[in-house]
Design a protein around this motif. Sequence first.
Motif, mmCIF file in Angstrom:
data_model
loop_
_atom_site.group_PDB
_atom_site.id
_atom_site.type_symbol
_atom_site.label_atom_id
_atom_site.label_comp_id
_atom_site.label_asym_id
_atom_site.label_seq_id
_atom_site.Cartn_x
_atom_site.Cartn_y
_atom_site.Cartn_z
ATOM 1 N N LYS A 88 21.014 -6.764 21.227
ATOM 2 C CA LYS A 88 21.571 -7.202 19.940
ATOM 3 C C LYS A 88 20.458 -7.369 18.914
ATOM 4 C CE LYS A 88 25.849 -8.899 21.628
ATOM 5 N NZ LYS A 88 26.774 -9.921 21.864
ATOM 6 N N ALA A 89 19.310 -7.848 19.345
ATOM 7 C CA ALA A 89 18.163 -7.965 18.438
ATOM 8 C C ALA A 89 17.739 -6.575 17.959
ATOM 9 C CB ALA A 89 17.011 -8.676 19.138
ATOM 10 N N ALA A 90 17.710 -5.597 18.878
ATOM 11 C CA ALA A 90 17.344 -4.223 18.504
ATOM 12 C C ALA A 90 18.353 -3.640 17.523
ATOM 13 C CB ALA A 90 17.241 -3.351 19.747
ATOM 14 N N ALA A 91 19.640 -3.912 17.739
ATOM 15 C CA ALA A 91 20.675 -3.412 16.833
ATOM 16 C C ALA A 91 20.530 -4.025 15.438
ATOM 17 C CB ALA A 91 22.054 -3.715 17.411
ATOM 18 N N ILE A 92 20.201 -5.301 15.375
ATOM 19 C CA ILE A 92 20.010 -5.968 14.082
ATOM 20 C C ILE A 92 18.807 -5.379 13.354
ATOM 21 C CG2 ILE A 92 19.324 -8.160 13.015
ATOM 22 C CD1 ILE A 92 21.131 -9.516 15.156
ATOM 23 N N LEU A 93 17.713 -5.158 14.073
ATOM 24 C CA LEU A 93 16.523 -4.574 13.455
ATOM 25 C C LEU A 93 16.805 -3.157 12.955
ATOM 26 C CD1 LEU A 93 13.762 -5.821 15.901
ATOM 27 C CD2 LEU A 93 14.031 -6.458 13.504
ATOM 28 N N GLU A 94 17.530 -2.384 13.738
ATOM 29 C CA GLU A 94 17.869 -1.016 13.317
ATOM 30 C C GLU A 94 18.743 -1.037 12.072
ATOM 31 O OE1 GLU A 94 20.356 2.870 14.858
ATOM 32 O OE2 GLU A 94 19.569 1.467 16.357
ATOM 33 N N ALA A 95 19.754 -1.897 12.043
ATOM 34 C CA ALA A 95 20.628 -2.005 10.877
ATOM 35 C C ALA A 95 19.840 -2.449 9.646
ATOM 36 C CB ALA A 95 21.765 -2.985 11.165
ATOM 37 N N TRP A 96 18.925 -3.395 9.838
ATOM 38 C CA TRP A 96 18.106 -3.869 8.716
ATOM 39 C C TRP A 96 17.263 -2.726 8.162
ATOM 40 C CZ3 TRP A 96 13.154 -4.077 7.077
ATOM 41 C CH2 TRP A 96 12.881 -4.914 5.993
ATOM 42 N N GLN A 97 16.640 -1.942 9.051
ATOM 43 C CA GLN A 97 15.799 -0.831 8.601
ATOM 44 C C GLN A 97 16.623 0.206 7.842
ATOM 45 O OE1 GLN A 97 13.278 0.794 11.707
ATOM 46 N NE2 GLN A 97 12.867 -1.251 12.492
ATOM 47 N N ARG A 98 17.820 0.493 8.312
ATOM 48 C CA ARG A 98 18.678 1.460 7.615
ATOM 49 C C ARG A 98 19.063 0.933 6.222
ATOM 50 N NH1 ARG A 98 19.688 5.553 10.819
ATOM 51 N NH2 ARG A 98 19.728 5.250 13.071
ATOM 52 N N ARG A 99 19.431 -0.334 6.123
ATOM 53 C CA ARG A 99 19.780 -0.917 4.819
ATOM 54 C C ARG A 99 18.568 -0.964 3.894
ATOM 55 N NH1 ARG A 99 23.712 -5.860 6.544
ATOM 56 N NH2 ARG A 99 25.468 -4.580 7.199
ATOM 57 N N TYR A 100 17.407 -1.251 4.458
ATOM 58 C CA TYR A 100 16.180 -1.261 3.659
ATOM 59 C C TYR A 100 15.926 0.122 3.063
ATOM 60 C CZ TYR A 100 11.235 -1.223 2.509
ATOM 61 O OH TYR A 100 10.049 -1.055 1.852
ATOM 62 N N SER A 101 16.034 1.161 3.875
ATOM 63 C CA SER A 101 15.819 2.525 3.389
ATOM 64 C C SER A 101 16.810 2.872 2.285
ATOM 65 C CB SER A 101 15.951 3.532 4.536
ATOM 66 O OG SER A 101 14.919 3.350 5.466
ATOM 67 N N GLU A 102 18.066 2.475 2.450
ATOM 68 C CA GLU A 102 19.069 2.720 1.412
ATOM 69 C C GLU A 102 18.717 1.976 0.128
ATOM 70 O OE1 GLU A 102 22.917 1.669 2.913
ATOM 71 O OE2 GLU A 102 22.768 3.098 4.581
ATOM 72 N N ALA A 103 18.300 0.737 0.258
ATOM 73 C CA ALA A 103 17.942 -0.064 -0.927
ATOM 74 C C ALA A 103 16.751 0.549 -1.657
ATOM 75 C CB ALA A 103 17.634 -1.496 -0.522
ATOM 76 N N VAL A 104 15.781 1.058 -0.918
ATOM 77 C CA VAL A 104 14.620 1.693 -1.544
ATOM 78 C C VAL A 104 15.054 2.945 -2.297
ATOM 79 C CG1 VAL A 104 12.488 2.960 -1.048
ATOM 80 C CG2 VAL A 104 12.896 0.757 0.034
ATOM 81 N N GLN A 105 15.930 3.748 -1.685
ATOM 82 C CA GLN A 105 16.398 4.965 -2.346
ATOM 83 C C GLN A 105 17.172 4.660 -3.630
ATOM 84 O OE1 GLN A 105 15.422 7.968 -1.517
ATOM 85 N NE2 GLN A 105 14.287 7.073 0.185
ATOM 86 N N HIS A 106 17.923 3.566 -3.637
ATOM 87 C CA HIS A 106 18.721 3.206 -4.806
ATOM 88 C C HIS A 106 17.938 2.375 -5.815
ATOM 89 C CE1 HIS A 106 22.134 4.998 -2.954
ATOM 90 N NE2 HIS A 106 22.187 4.127 -1.966
ATOM 91 N N SER A 107 16.698 2.029 -5.526
ATOM 92 C CA SER A 107 15.920 1.174 -6.426
ATOM 93 C C SER A 107 15.357 1.923 -7.620
ATOM 94 C CB SER A 107 14.767 0.507 -5.661
ATOM 95 O OG SER A 107 13.814 1.480 -5.267
ATOM 96 N N VAL A 108 15.311 3.231 -7.543
ATOM 97 C CA VAL A 108 14.746 4.028 -8.632
ATOM 98 C C VAL A 108 15.884 4.716 -9.383
ATOM 99 C CG1 VAL A 108 13.181 5.919 -9.192
ATOM 100 C CG2 VAL A 108 12.642 4.389 -7.320
ATOM 101 N N ALA A 109 15.830 4.667 -10.690
ATOM 102 C CA ALA A 109 16.858 5.306 -11.520
ATOM 103 C C ALA A 109 16.868 6.816 -11.299
ATOM 104 C CB ALA A 109 16.602 4.990 -12.986
ATOM 105 N N LEU A 110 18.035 7.433 -11.444
ATOM 106 C CA LEU A 110 18.163 8.869 -11.205
ATOM 107 C C LEU A 110 17.294 9.704 -12.136
ATOM 108 C CD1 LEU A 110 22.017 9.109 -10.622
ATOM 109 C CD2 LEU A 110 20.201 9.249 -8.912
ATOM 110 N N ASN A 111 17.104 9.267 -13.370
ATOM 111 C CA ASN A 111 16.301 10.024 -14.334
ATOM 112 C C ASN A 111 14.821 9.644 -14.316
ATOM 113 O OD1 ASN A 111 16.562 7.513 -15.413
ATOM 114 N ND2 ASN A 111 17.274 8.186 -17.440
ATOM 115 N N SER A 112 14.398 8.864 -13.339
ATOM 116 C CA SER A 112 13.010 8.412 -13.267
ATOM 117 C C SER A 112 12.103 9.534 -12.769
ATOM 118 C CB SER A 112 12.909 7.222 -12.307
ATOM 119 O OG SER A 112 11.561 6.843 -12.142
#
Length: 165
Positions: A88-112
């Motif tokens: 369960k700890a591994a699943a939480i870490l994996e989910a966190w990493q996936r959400r982090y990657s998504e947040a990083v991708q969405h942090s920059v404006a499309l026209n940047s």
Amino acid sequence: CPLTAPNKNSTRPYDVARALNGGCHGLSKKYMHWQEELIVGGTTKNGSGRLLSAQALQTMFQLMTPKQMYEHFKGYEHVSHINWNEDKAAAILEAWQRRYSEAVQHSVALNSTQKVLSFTTTTLEDILKSFSDVSVIRVASGYLLMLAYACLTMLRWDCAKSQGV
């Protein structure tokens, strides 16, 4: 701005180039020093070697391993009802990493003009999995192409000349 930020109560922007000039120290200043070349890339310096600007910045932070996370939270009441274990700890870490990657991708404006990339161990595992998946069609196609090539080369080969006669 975090309370521990050096420019928390300042109206002037933080001089990041000055802070990164020559590298910086990690959590253990006595033992860990990150060289400037490992943190920033595409640098521009003045005549005295002071960092003026950089085209790339690399940030890294270490997460707990699943075992460390399990050990850390195993006595806490908020995980006692979910049958807390390393999986369960591994699943939480994996989910966190996936959400982090998504947040990083969405942090920059499309026209940047900036390009922001995130790389996690989950990303590496996904890449390795995609390359290790065996496609029966691809293997069979490769085998048939190799067989066709072998047949074509054997048809062009003159057996009488191969014996030196």
